[in-house]
Design a protein around this motif. Structure first.
Motif, PDB file in Angstrom:
ATOM      1  N   UNK A   1      29.898 -38.062 -15.139  1.00 48.01           N
ATOM      2  CA  UNK A   1      28.952 -38.354 -16.209  1.00 48.01           C
ATOM      3  C   UNK A   1      29.065 -37.322 -17.324  1.00 48.01           C
ATOM      4  N   UNK A   2      29.336 -36.092 -16.988  1.00 45.27           N
ATOM      5  CA  UNK A   2      29.504 -35.055 -17.990  1.00 45.27           C
ATOM      6  C   UNK A   2      30.518 -34.052 -17.466  1.00 45.27           C
ATOM      7  N   UNK A   3      31.121 -33.333 -18.383  1.00 43.16           N
ATOM      8  CA  UNK A   3      32.116 -32.343 -18.013  1.00 43.16           C
ATOM      9  C   UNK A   3      31.905 -31.131 -18.883  1.00 43.16           C
ATOM     10  N   UNK A   4      31.841 -29.944 -18.382  1.00 42.89           N
ATOM     11  CA  UNK A   4      31.986 -29.618 -16.973  1.00 42.89           C
ATOM     12  C   UNK A   4      30.830 -30.185 -16.151  1.00 42.89           C
ATOM     13  N   UNK A   5      31.048 -30.239 -14.857  1.00 40.78           N
ATOM     14  CA  UNK A   5      30.060 -30.841 -13.969  1.00 40.78           C
ATOM     15  C   UNK A   5      28.725 -30.110 -14.016  1.00 40.78           C
ATOM     16  N   UNK A   6      27.650 -30.870 -13.885  1.00 41.07           N
ATOM     17  CA  UNK A   6      26.349 -30.212 -13.701  1.00 41.07           C
ATOM     18  C   UNK A   6      26.335 -29.506 -12.337  1.00 41.07           C
ATOM     19  N   UNK A   7      25.462 -28.578 -12.174  1.00 41.54           N
ATOM     20  CA  UNK A   7      25.377 -27.822 -10.919  1.00 41.54           C
ATOM     21  C   UNK A   7      25.247 -28.759  -9.721  1.00 41.54           C
ATOM     22  N   UNK A   8      26.058 -28.505  -8.700  1.00 39.11           N
ATOM     23  CA  UNK A   8      25.991 -29.289  -7.469  1.00 39.11           C
ATOM     24  C   UNK A   8      26.704 -30.625  -7.528  1.00 39.11           C
ATOM     25  N   UNK A   9      27.432 -30.917  -8.589  1.00 38.82           N
ATOM     26  CA  UNK A   9      28.109 -32.214  -8.740  1.00 38.82           C
ATOM     27  C   UNK A   9      29.620 -32.036  -8.844  1.00 38.82           C
TER      28      UNK A   9
END
Length: 126
Positions: free
Chosen positions: A82-90
């Motif tokens: 969904x977004x990059x860089x990844x959200x925390x824990x994803x």
């Protein structure tokens, strides 16, 4: 200095057969060679010509200091991104199948002498 882990040399057909989170990871100047025998296809009608369309399902990451994590291969992308860089824990999936893919294929290391980033860090004013 960071080590980038790329896909080993050799056959990678099973990584290309489906749309999943297993990618062929290669660097600048490298590529994937696709070969097929068009004689196995039915002949086009008289007067027609056959064109070929190559559909690529993948991601591209520039060596660009404006990009997130530009000087590393990781974090690897995924289709549910969904977004990059990844959200925390994803992060990239760590289940057994994804780990086995990385152990089997992403075994080639390349060391580049690049800075961790190209940001200029200004000194605070006194």
């Amino acid at each position: 200095m960071r080590l980038a882990t790329y896909t080993r040399y050799g056959a990678v057909r099973d990584l290309l057969d489906g749309s999943d989170d297993r990618f062929v990871v290669f660097g600048s100047g490298e590529g994937v060679k696709l070969e097929f025998d068009p004689r196995q296809l039915p002949a086009p009608p008289p007067g027609w010509i056959r064109d070929y369309f190559f559909y690529a399902d993948g991601f591209e990451k520039d060596l660009d200091f404006y990009a997130a994590h530009a000087f590393t291969v990781e974090p690897l992308p995924r289709h549910s991104l969904m977004s990059y860089p990844y959200p925390a824990g994803k992060d990239y999936p760590a289940d057994a199948d994804h780990q086995q893919y990385q152990l089997d294929y992403n075994t080639r290391q390349r060391s580049d002498r690049l800075p961790l980033d190209l940001r200029y860090h200004y000194s605070p004013k006194p």
